[in-house]
Design an enzyme around this catalytic site. Sequence first.
Site, mmCIF file in Angstrom:
data_model
loop_
_atom_site.group_PDB
_atom_site.id
_atom_site.type_symbol
_atom_site.label_atom_id
_atom_site.label_comp_id
_atom_site.label_asym_id
_atom_site.label_seq_id
_atom_site.Cartn_x
_atom_site.Cartn_y
_atom_site.Cartn_z
ATOM 1 N N GLU A 100 26.787 127.188 29.433
ATOM 2 C CA GLU A 100 26.630 126.613 30.718
ATOM 3 C C GLU A 100 26.194 127.742 31.748
ATOM 4 O O GLU A 100 26.552 128.519 31.800
ATOM 5 C CB GLU A 100 28.055 125.962 31.344
ATOM 6 C CG GLU A 100 27.823 125.176 32.626
ATOM 7 C CD GLU A 100 28.883 124.620 33.224
ATOM 8 O OE1 GLU A 100 29.179 123.481 32.548
ATOM 9 O OE2 GLU A 100 29.767 125.015 34.099
ATOM 10 N N SER B 188 26.967 126.307 22.612
ATOM 11 C CA SER B 188 26.273 126.047 23.811
ATOM 12 C C SER B 188 26.625 126.652 24.944
ATOM 13 O O SER B 188 27.648 127.242 25.016
ATOM 14 C CB SER B 188 26.279 124.306 24.113
ATOM 15 O OG SER B 188 27.615 123.870 24.010
ATOM 16 N N HIS C 235 31.471 125.321 23.481
ATOM 17 C CA HIS C 235 30.542 125.327 24.614
ATOM 18 C C HIS C 235 31.015 126.784 25.629
ATOM 19 O O HIS C 235 32.289 126.511 26.240
ATOM 20 C CB HIS C 235 30.683 124.076 25.428
ATOM 21 C CG HIS C 235 29.902 123.866 26.637
ATOM 22 N ND1 HIS C 235 28.619 123.845 26.616
ATOM 23 C CD2 HIS C 235 30.112 123.726 27.877
ATOM 24 C CE1 HIS C 235 27.934 123.877 27.726
ATOM 25 N NE2 HIS C 235 28.789 123.670 28.531
ATOM 26 N N PHE D 130 40.774 129.450 39.951
ATOM 27 C CA PHE D 130 40.005 128.037 39.422
ATOM 28 C C PHE D 130 40.844 127.617 38.434
ATOM 29 O O PHE D 130 41.011 126.239 38.565
ATOM 30 C CB PHE D 130 38.806 128.430 38.713
ATOM 31 C CG PHE D 130 37.936 127.429 38.389
ATOM 32 C CD1 PHE D 130 37.488 126.492 39.490
ATOM 33 C CD2 PHE D 130 37.694 127.197 37.032
ATOM 34 C CE1 PHE D 130 36.532 125.548 39.213
ATOM 35 C CE2 PHE D 130 36.711 125.935 36.576
ATOM 36 C CZ PHE D 130 36.432 124.927 37.924
ATOM 37 N N ASP E 92 33.513 116.951 42.300
ATOM 38 C CA ASP E 92 34.467 117.219 43.258
ATOM 39 C C ASP E 92 34.400 116.562 44.515
ATOM 40 O O ASP E 92 33.172 116.228 44.924
ATOM 41 C CB ASP E 92 34.426 118.746 43.097
ATOM 42 C CG ASP E 92 34.967 119.460 42.220
ATOM 43 O OD1 ASP E 92 35.555 118.917 41.369
ATOM 44 O OD2 ASP E 92 34.093 120.729 42.048
#
Length: 288
Positions: free
Chosen positions: A9, A7, A259, A210, A101
Amino acid sequence: MATPNVSFEVFPPRNVDAAFNLWDTAQALAPLAPRFFSVTYGAGGTTRDLSHDAAHVLRRTSGLPVAAHLTCVGASRAETLEVADSFAEIGVTDIVALRGDPENGADTFTPHPEGFADSCELIEALAAKGKFNIRIGAYPDSHPEAADMDANVQWLKRKFEAGADEAITQFFFEPESFLRFRDACAAAGIDKPITPGILPILSWKSARKFAIRCGTTIPAWVDEAFDAAVRDDRHDLLATAMCTELCDTLICEGVENLHFYTLNKAELTRNVCRALGVTPEVAVRDVA
């Protein structure tokens, strides 16, 4: 090696050029027959309308399942559930339910006065509607706000008990991070599926930044390898090899679903999928 289910994103575009990037990415990856595309929410729900529109177009043009992110940030309960219902109206009944967030760069999350206090409350409200498949986030290297790994796992268990169907993890750099986490979840009595989140590294500088922000452990060897690869102009080669090896190890350990966080760029993700045996589905015409 078994072929995994995948999958992807993506994030909603903010301008015309970004929109072309998103649709090009979706067009390149859709033939790999993903389980779903997930569409993110901006910090503080800032891309709510863009996320809705992107999910709608992806669903309509690809015919594939689309999972829309939904957060608790910056909205009342009624407003948040109205957004969820608007997704259902366009045929998007898969929701990735997240706390979200903190707003405006704050250090801590502050709930909206009339909003959901946390992701568990959001999950319970969505589950009560009886029309959503609910996915949630999980942290194999432990959430930055969790006291320890046990607290991290127990919070995930609470989210499943609230009505979630599947978890998707934050990205990680070594398979052991996910495998240890999976074992800890099983020991805690969690029997719902936990899908590892995979980040093909398009920019080591950005990925490193990140990772620090979300509490992902950065092994020294990864730092050293990318420093050398950037210096020698072979960043993409290292990124592809490292991501493929990570996924291969997970598959050998029984992981069936992966994913990918694409960052709206298809090439590296597609290369890794091909290396894993995930190839475009081609319809065979009957010429008889």
